[in-house]
Scaffold this motif. Sequence first.
Motif, short mmCIF file in Angstrom:
data_model
loop_
_atom_site.label_atom_id
_atom_site.label_comp_id
_atom_site.label_asym_id
_atom_site.label_seq_id
_atom_site.Cartn_x
_atom_site.Cartn_y
_atom_site.Cartn_z
N LEU A 1 0.86 -1.18 0.00
CA LEU A 1 0.00 0.00 0.00
C LEU A 1 0.89 1.23 0.00
O LEU A 1 1.56 1.53 0.98
CB LEU A 1 -0.91 0.00 1.23
CG LEU A 1 -1.80 -1.24 1.41
CD1 LEU A 1 -2.55 -1.17 2.74
CD2 LEU A 1 -2.78 -1.38 0.25
N LEU B 1 -8.17 0.82 -0.28
CA LEU B 1 -8.42 -0.47 0.35
C LEU B 1 -9.83 -0.98 0.04
O LEU B 1 -10.03 -2.18 -0.17
CB LEU B 1 -8.21 -0.39 1.86
CG LEU B 1 -6.79 -0.64 2.36
CD1 LEU B 1 -6.70 -0.45 3.86
CD2 LEU B 1 -6.33 -2.05 2.00
N GLN C 1 -10.62 -4.66 -1.10
CA GLN C 1 -11.01 -5.40 0.11
C GLN C 1 -11.75 -6.72 -0.18
O GLN C 1 -11.46 -7.75 0.46
CB GLN C 1 -11.83 -4.49 1.03
CG GLN C 1 -12.15 -5.09 2.38
CD GLN C 1 -13.43 -5.93 2.37
OE1 GLN C 1 -14.27 -5.78 1.48
NE2 GLN C 1 -13.57 -6.81 3.36
N ILE D 1 -0.03 -7.81 3.79
CA ILE D 1 -0.26 -6.40 3.48
C ILE D 1 0.89 -5.59 4.06
O ILE D 1 1.13 -5.62 5.27
CB ILE D 1 -1.59 -5.90 4.09
CG1 ILE D 1 -2.73 -6.90 3.83
CG2 ILE D 1 -1.92 -4.52 3.57
CD1 ILE D 1 -3.05 -7.12 2.38
N SER E 1 2.25 -1.75 4.33
CA SER E 1 1.91 -0.35 4.12
C SER E 1 3.13 0.53 4.28
O SER E 1 3.85 0.44 5.28
CB SER E 1 0.83 0.10 5.12
OG SER E 1 0.64 1.50 5.04
N ILE F 1 -5.80 -0.12 9.32
CA ILE F 1 -5.75 -0.92 8.09
C ILE F 1 -6.49 -2.24 8.29
O ILE F 1 -7.27 -2.67 7.42
CB ILE F 1 -4.29 -1.17 7.68
CG1 ILE F 1 -3.62 0.15 7.27
CG2 ILE F 1 -4.20 -2.17 6.52
CD1 ILE F 1 -2.12 0.06 7.08
N ILE G 1 -9.70 -3.61 6.20
CA ILE G 1 -9.64 -4.89 5.49
C ILE G 1 -10.80 -5.80 5.91
O ILE G 1 -11.43 -6.46 5.10
CB ILE G 1 -8.29 -5.59 5.73
CG1 ILE G 1 -7.16 -4.81 5.06
CG2 ILE G 1 -8.32 -7.03 5.20
CD1 ILE G 1 -5.79 -5.33 5.41
#
Length: 269
Positions: free
Chosen positions: A70, A81, A85, A94, A96, A106, A110
Amino acid sequence: MDKNLAFIGAGSMAEAIISGLIESTIIDKQQIMITNRTNHQRITDLKQKYRIDSMRDKQQLIEWSDVIVLATKPCDMKEALASIQPYIEERHLIVSVTAGISTEKIEQWIGRSAPVVRAMPNTSASIGFSATALCTGTHALEEHMRIAKELFDTIGTTVQVEEKEMHLVTGISGSGPAYIYYLVEAMEQTAIESGMSPETAKQLIHQTVLGAGNMLRETNETAAELRKKITSPSGTTEAGIQTLAQQNFQQVISKCIYAARDRSIELGE
């Protein structure tokens, strides 16, 4: 590394990481895919420059990927997201690199137990000299941290920190290169205004910064110890340091770091 990486966001940080990864040869270009929200020309430019590919279909992109990076602006993170998702699975890691956004937030966006690792690299990643801090979310295990560390070790050095420290990390190493560049700008401007050629100023100042950085890295001495070694009593360096002290240089730097930290906190909110 046998992982497929999907970059959500194609800004300067994404490019720096991609450049560093490709240069390190830890990962093949065919294992990197990029996408962003609207700037199609940016995607085209990166594809041509790094010979990587892109994918507009978010479902296909996420199904293809093992690691989702991300790399959006903080204000775009929630929307980005939301667009992927439905396709995220617990097998995905994931990662970031977006400033300010916590792993907790986050994970909430998700909506499932996918592991999240938060990273704060800097743009020196593009030449393999990033200083990257890493922290883990609720569902991230040692194996996930190992993967993240392996990725970011290829573009510099990594250190694991508590998430509560990440805002300060942003102010120190995340934004840190810009502070150094700003100092160099001021030194170059002074040299040129005093009659030195831009080429000579650039050569002298850039090598000075490089040398100081290597001294810090390769000796066992602190910055204070190294400074004192070249600050002879009543000498030229002392005259310069005294001027910095009179102008509250250390306090200015502290305010600079705290301002960046506070902005990171605001972005996360």
